[in-house]
Design an enzyme around this catalytic site. Structure first.
Site, PDB file in Angstrom:
ATOM      1  N   SER A 242     -30.364 -12.688  11.795  1.00 56.06           N
ATOM      2  CA  SER A 242     -30.309 -11.848  10.601  1.00 56.06           C
ATOM      3  C   SER A 242     -30.518 -10.395  10.973  1.00 56.06           C
ATOM      4  CB  SER A 242     -31.338 -12.275   9.556  1.00 56.06           C
ATOM      5  OG  SER A 242     -32.625 -11.902   9.958  1.00 56.06           O
TER       6      SER A 242
ATOM      7  N   LYS B   3     -37.595 -11.571   1.843  1.00 57.54           N
ATOM      8  CA  LYS B   3     -37.329 -10.300   2.512  1.00 57.54           C
ATOM      9  C   LYS B   3     -37.415  -9.126   1.540  1.00 57.54           C
ATOM     10  CE  LYS B   3     -34.519 -12.252   6.183  1.00 57.54           C
ATOM     11  NZ  LYS B   3     -33.160 -12.498   6.671  1.00 57.54           N
TER      12      LYS B   3
END
Ligand code: ADP
Length: 819
Positions: A724, A767
């Site tokens: 990511s 996140k």
């Protein structure tokens, strides 16, 4: 004629010869013997009389079938036996070799010239053999219950004499005695007796065993009975009471509400226990085992109170928010209730693999454990937590076999004992941290058996060795991340994710749940202390950096205890507190905190509660622990802020890059350091190649690319979510090469492919919350993750700008200020 006195150094047979009257006896005589001789034959009478008359009372005697070896004997006197016969007592002294025999003369006596044999010096090997002989003789003496033999052993020192004496004591036959007599050498003699002793000892031991066996077989029960009576008497004497251990166990067994199979097994073990000597190690094991068995809550169960409305209100009362989580829990309870109501409670009715284990996945401090507790409360059952973090060994789940030193039941059994019922709610905490032990059996396999409805009604703990029915237990598991839960277990689980709280949620949870609890725990009244939401916000920002509320709870606890201590020591009253008071007012500061309860009521008049201002926080909690360094760290070029999911929830991570020119022949390339998983290494390679292949669009010259690059991800965040970081690494490289710093308000996540497309990633909610927590206001996400934003609380979205990027150009547009 006289015989020279012997010395120990004289070798055998070296003594001076002497002339003595000689007589032959039918039996063999050995040195050390005292024999009564009837003077029945002329030969004997003549010889004895000659001895008394001529040779200071000494005589030579031969015996048995052989005549070449004689013994020298002394004749102290001659007398009459009660029968009227005349007889002589002779004491045999030593062996003698016959040199020459004279014809009978002088009144019929035969004379012989003999050479007395004196035992030589004994070698060390003979000494050793003698020691062995003595040991064997001691055993023989014991087994034969002899009195004479121990006396011999005590009084006879010389090995040769000992051998002779034993041959006499043991009533050897003539042939055997002759053999001993002929063993002139001491070593030979000791060896001969030794071999006899060993054989004899064997015979005795065998006989003893047989005797014991026979008598045991006949009267074992009587003997045991007597011994028990004696034991009881001794115990009574010692004041240990008349505790009839086995009897007590039997009574307990009668009352035991366990399955029949268990009772039969326990009864068998109890019989064994009764027969066993207390000295036997097994006695101890069985006793501990019995205690454990009786400690099990057999037959105890809580009655289910499955009222779904009630369950919902308990969940609501214990936890703020988490609506979807609570909804899932209530659904889960509803399914159980339905099965229960329809009588489908047996394991076989449970469809295999229906994901029956509720698993709460999320970072620490988000309320997984306390949700478990609430579920137990809602179901009216006992709650036990079993920590699985670090468990590597099957035996920890399933117990050790009883024969192990220090063996114990496994954690499941202990949990049942702790719960006190056979149908508690067991929280399997941190199931993702359970290792798979390569050496000691896989705990996963044992756990599978625990969780599998097809198997867990006959779960067998290695220690208890009886079948346990776990089918009524409600198992709930928790994990920080789902990826590390072993696959087979994951199949059985129904995952519910808890991603963490926003700041405003935390403020609410703190004010409504955590703080009142801490205040109560400290012994304060709720109206004595008030903490404003702003203050809680400051604590969250300055002292905690987490997705959950665990550190927040800890810091609040610290705060409340400090306040309590100050109140207790009179340093604090309802008047608004000032820093001056805190630091200067020390006249009573040595008073101890344990006075809390006594002083609180006295010192604090009811009325306005104590409020703590923002200024005081530092004094109470120390320096802020969290350094908000996003701004600072991203101020230079070559650094970009990424977002990742770690075991502790979402977190920001910084990607740092640098480059240095290579020599003409050195290969330009890439160095990676820091917390990079293999997947992130690939991301870095792709990022670099993307930058290279789009150099002209990015306005980069050839020169800039002919460098060696270094990408570093500092310690701190160890991402658990795989790839990511592609867009973050690319952005850091672009910033480095173009000399434009990345906007410090921006964090990003997403993978990139060689075409520059931005690929979707996981953990969007965690996140975004992490970015929000760190004060970041703009987040770049892959366009295809757009739908995930639904999970993010609206108030967070309101405060942030989310850029959804499909290609890297769009990422760059968001990350850099317009040139
Ligand atoms: P976990 O098991 O996820 O690590 P805990 O269950 O130990 O977390 O929670 C930590 C503390 O936070 C507990 O005291 C718990 O009651 C509290 N807590 C967590 N979430 C909430 C919530 N939504 N509402 C009220 N209290 C909460």
């Amino acid at each position: 004629m006289s015989e020279q006195t012997s010395t120990t150094t004289t070798p055998p047979g070296a003594a001076t010869s002497v002339r003595l009257p000689l007589a032959h006896l039918p039996a063999v005589v050995l040195p050390g013997a005292t024999v009564t001789l009837t003077l029945a034959t002329d030969e004997v009478r003549g010889a004895i009389e000659a001895a008394v008359r001529d040779t200071d009372g000494r005589i030579a005697l031969t015996g048995g079938s052989r005549r070449e070896l004689a013994v020298v004997a002394r004749v102290p006197n001659i007398g009459n036996l009660p029968t009227g016969e005349s007889a002589a007592i002779v004491q045999v002294e030593r062996r003698a070799r016959i040199i020459e025999v004279d014809a009978p003369s002088d009144g019929g006596a035969t004379y012989a010239i003999v050479e007395p044999i004196i035992d030589g010096v004994v070698s060390s090997s003979v000494e050793a053999a003698t020691r062995e002989l003595r040991a064997a003789l001691e055993l023989i003496a014991e087994l034969r219950n002899s009195r004479r033999l121990p006396e011999l052993l005590r009084t006879v020192n010389s090995p040769g004499q000992l051998a002779d004496s034993v041959a006499l004591w043991a009533e050897f036959g003539d042939d055997d005695r002759l053999r001993v007599l002929q063993a002139v050498d001491v070593g030979d003699r000791v060896a001969a007796i030794n071999s006899w002793a060993r054989n004899h000892l064997n015979e005795l031991q065998v006989a003893e065993t047989i005797r014991n066996d026979v008598s045991e077989g006949m009267s074992k029960q009587q003997r045991d009975f007597m011994l028990r009576q004696q034991l009881a008497a001794i115990r009574k004497e010692l004041g240990e009471g008349s505790d009839d251990v086995v009897g007590e166990y039997r009574t307990k067994l009668d009352d035991l509400d366990a399955p029949e199979g268990v009772k039969v097994f326990v009864a068998k073990e109890l019989d064994r226990f009764e027969r066993m000597s207390e000295q036997s190690p097994e006695h101890g094991w069985i006793r501990t085992w019995l205690d454990r068995i009786f400690e099990m809550p057999w037959g105890e169960r809580s009655d289910d109170t499955l009222d779904l409305d009630e369950a919902q209100s308990i969940l609501d009362a214990d936890h703020y928010g988490l609506d979807d989580v609570k909804e899932r829990i209530v659904e889960f309870l509803a399914a159980r209730k339905l099965r229960h109501d329809r009588g489908l409670t047996r394991a076989s009715d449970d469809r295999r693999g229906n994901g029956s284990v509720l698993t709460l996945v999320g970072p620490p401090g988000v309320g997984k454990t306390s949700l478990g507790e609430s579920i137990a409360r809602a179901m009216g059952r006992q709650f036990v937590r079993v920590a699985l973090g670090g468990v590597r060994d099957e035996a920890e789940i399933r117990g050790h076999r009883r024969t192990y030193v220090g063996s114990q039941p496994g954690r499941i059994v202990k949990a049942l004992q702790e719960a006190g019922t056979m149908n508690p709610v067991i929280l399997l905490d941190e199931i993702d941290k359970m290792g798979s032990g390569a050496f000691a059996g896989d705990p996963t396999a044992a756990m599978l058996e625990v969780l599998d409805p097809a198997q867990n009604h006959t779960f067998r703990d290695h220690y208890l060795e009886v079948d346990l029915d776990l089918s009524e237990v409600v198992f709930i598991a928790t994990a920080n991340v789902a990826d590390t839960i072993p696959g087979p277990l994951l199949d059985r689980m129904d995952l519910i994710r808890l991603d963490g709280y926003t700041e405003s949620e935390k403020v609410f949870i703190a004010g409504r749940y955590l703080l009142p609890r801490q205040i109560e725990r400290a012994g304060l009244r709720p109206d004595e202390l008030s903490v404003s939401d702003e203050l809680i916000g400051s604590i969250i920002r300055g002292w905690t950096r987490e997705a959950g509320v665990r550190s927040l709870e800890r810091e609040l606890g610290r705060l409340v205890r400090k306040v309590t201590a100050k109140i207790a020591t009179g340093q604090l009253t309802n008047d608004q507190l000032t820093t001056d008071q805190l630091t200067n007012d020390s006249d009573q500061s040595d008073q101890v905190v344990s006075d809390v309860d006594a002083d609180v009521d006295a010192d604090v008049a009811t009325g306005t509660p104590i409020t703590i201002g923002d200024d005081e926080l530092r004094d109470w909690l120390g320096r802020p622990k969290v350094d908000d360094d996003v701004q600072h760290r991203t101020s230079s070029t070559g650094i970009a802020t990424g977002l990742a999911v770690t075991g502790a929830g979402g977190d920001v991570l910084f990607v740092e890059t640098t480059a240095f020119p290579t020599g003409p022949d050195a290969e330009p390339g890439l160095t990676l350091t820091g917390q990079l998983g293999d997947v992130m290494k690939e991301s870095a390679q792709i990022a670099l190649n993307y930058v290279r292949s789009h150099a002209s669009e990015l306005g980069l010259g050839d020169e800039a690319l002919r460098q060696r690059f270094h990408v570093h991800v500092p310690a701190g965040a160890v991402p658990k979510d795989g790839p990511s970081a592609g867009v973050t690494i690319t952005t850091a490289l672009v910033s480095l090469l173009t000399g434009r710093p990345v906007k410090s308000s921006v964090a990003m996540t997403g993978e990139i492919n060689l075409q520059g497309q931005v690929m979707p990633i996981g953990g969007v909610k965690q996140k975004v919350l992490a970015a929000h927590r760190m004060g970041i206001t703009e987040v770049v996400l892959p366009a295809r993750n757009g739908p995930d934003l639904e999970d993010v609380p609206q108030n967070v979205l309101d405060e942030m700008t989310i850029h959804l990027a499909a290609t890297y150009d769009e990422v760059a547009a968001a990350a850099f200020d317009a040139a």
